[in-house]
Design a protein around this motif. Sequence first.
Motif, PDB file in Angstrom:
ATOM      1  N   ARG A   1       0.814  -1.216   0.000  1.00 35.83           N
ATOM      2  CA  ARG A   1       0.000   0.000   0.000  1.00 35.83           C
ATOM      3  C   ARG A   1       0.847   1.264   0.000  1.00 35.83           C
ATOM      4  N   ALA A   2       2.006   1.229   0.605  1.00 38.95           N
ATOM      5  CA  ALA A   2       2.832   2.430   0.743  1.00 38.95           C
ATOM      6  C   ALA A   2       3.749   2.656  -0.447  1.00 38.95           C
ATOM      7  N   PHE A   3       3.802   1.737  -1.387  1.00 44.61           N
ATOM      8  CA  PHE A   3       4.731   1.872  -2.511  1.00 44.61           C
ATOM      9  C   PHE A   3       4.434   3.116  -3.345  1.00 44.61           C
ATOM     10  N   GLU A   4       3.155   3.406  -3.575  1.00 47.14           N
ATOM     11  CA  GLU A   4       2.790   4.592  -4.345  1.00 47.14           C
ATOM     12  C   GLU A   4       3.193   5.870  -3.619  1.00 47.14           C
ATOM     13  N   SER A   5       2.990   5.908  -2.327  1.00 44.14           N
ATOM     14  CA  SER A   5       3.382   7.079  -1.540  1.00 44.14           C
ATOM     15  C   SER A   5       4.894   7.223  -1.504  1.00 44.14           C
ATOM     16  N   LEU A   6       5.583   6.103  -1.509  1.00 46.68           N
ATOM     17  CA  LEU A   6       7.046   6.138  -1.517  1.00 46.68           C
ATOM     18  C   LEU A   6       7.556   6.760  -2.812  1.00 46.68           C
ATOM     19  N   LEU A   7       6.906   6.431  -3.921  1.00 43.55           N
ATOM     20  CA  LEU A   7       7.306   7.015  -5.206  1.00 43.55           C
ATOM     21  C   LEU A   7       7.027   8.513  -5.243  1.00 43.55           C
ATOM     22  N   ALA A   8       5.993   8.965  -4.535  1.00 41.45           N
ATOM     23  CA  ALA A   8       5.668  10.387  -4.483  1.00 41.45           C
ATOM     24  C   ALA A   8       6.494  11.118  -3.429  1.00 41.45           C
ATOM     25  N   LEU A   9       7.368  10.393  -2.720  1.00 43.76           N
ATOM     26  CA  LEU A   9       8.211  10.934  -1.656  1.00 43.76           C
ATOM     27  C   LEU A   9       7.395  11.596  -0.545  1.00 43.76           C
ATOM     28  N   ASP A  10       6.262  10.996  -0.243  1.00 48.41           N
ATOM     29  CA  ASP A  10       5.434  11.431   0.875  1.00 48.41           C
ATOM     30  C   ASP A  10       6.054  10.880   2.161  1.00 48.41           C
ATOM     31  N   ILE A  11       6.257  11.712   3.174  1.00 47.08           N
ATOM     32  CA  ILE A  11       6.930  11.288   4.399  1.00 47.08           C
ATOM     33  C   ILE A  11       6.136  10.191   5.112  1.00 47.08           C
ATOM     34  N   GLY A  12       4.828  10.259   5.053  1.00 49.67           N
ATOM     35  CA  GLY A  12       4.006   9.209   5.654  1.00 49.67           C
ATOM     36  C   GLY A  12       4.172   7.887   4.934  1.00 49.67           C
ATOM     37  N   GLY A  13       4.303   7.946   3.611  1.00 55.01           N
ATOM     38  CA  GLY A  13       4.514   6.734   2.825  1.00 55.01           C
ATOM     39  C   GLY A  13       5.868   6.113   3.086  1.00 55.01           C
ATOM     40  N   VAL A  14       6.875   6.956   3.217  1.00 52.01           N
ATOM     41  CA  VAL A  14       8.213   6.455   3.524  1.00 52.01           C
ATOM     42  C   VAL A  14       8.222   5.797   4.896  1.00 52.01           C
TER      43      VAL A  14
ATOM     44  N   ILE B   1       4.117   7.218  15.998  1.00 53.85           N
ATOM     45  CA  ILE B   1       4.383   8.435  15.227  1.00 53.85           C
ATOM     46  C   ILE B   1       3.463   8.505  14.013  1.00 53.85           C
ATOM     47  N   SER B   2       3.296   7.371  13.345  1.00 52.11           N
ATOM     48  CA  SER B   2       2.400   7.321  12.182  1.00 52.11           C
ATOM     49  C   SER B   2       0.963   7.645  12.598  1.00 52.11           C
ATOM     50  N   PHE B   3       0.540   7.116  13.740  1.00 57.41           N
ATOM     51  CA  PHE B   3      -0.800   7.392  14.253  1.00 57.41           C
ATOM     52  C   PHE B   3      -0.949   8.879  14.583  1.00 57.41           C
ATOM     53  N   ALA B   4       0.062   9.473  15.217  1.00 55.22           N
ATOM     54  CA  ALA B   4       0.012  10.892  15.573  1.00 55.22           C
ATOM     55  C   ALA B   4      -0.013  11.775  14.323  1.00 55.22           C
TER      56      ALA B   4
END
Length: 106
Positions: free
Chosen positions: A26-39, A77-80
């Motif tokens: 699920r986080a792979f797309e966010s990782l490609l967008a360099l979203d800190i939450g995705g990373v 941290i992710s929850f916060a």
Amino acid sequence: MAGKKKITRILISIIFIALGVDSVIRAFESLLALDIGGVLACALGIMMFATGIMGLLKVQITVCRVLGVIICILSAISFAMALAGGSFATLALVEALLAWLYFDCT
């Protein structure tokens, strides 16, 4: 009591493996967008998968406990971050609680 802790560790290890694979996908797309939450989610997923494997292979208890604490902190941290963004990330909260239980059972 030792038998119950062993079974709990094995069950949580299996859950960690499943959640780790799921969160990386699920986080792979966010990782490609360099979203800190995705990373953060991708790193958390990889760490959960590795901890699950180590728990099943009966790696040294100290290593599993340290990884459990790190997973708990990263999940919190992710929850916060999700709360600050206006959403309630139930999965991050469940991951943090499972990590705390894993730390407590090993």
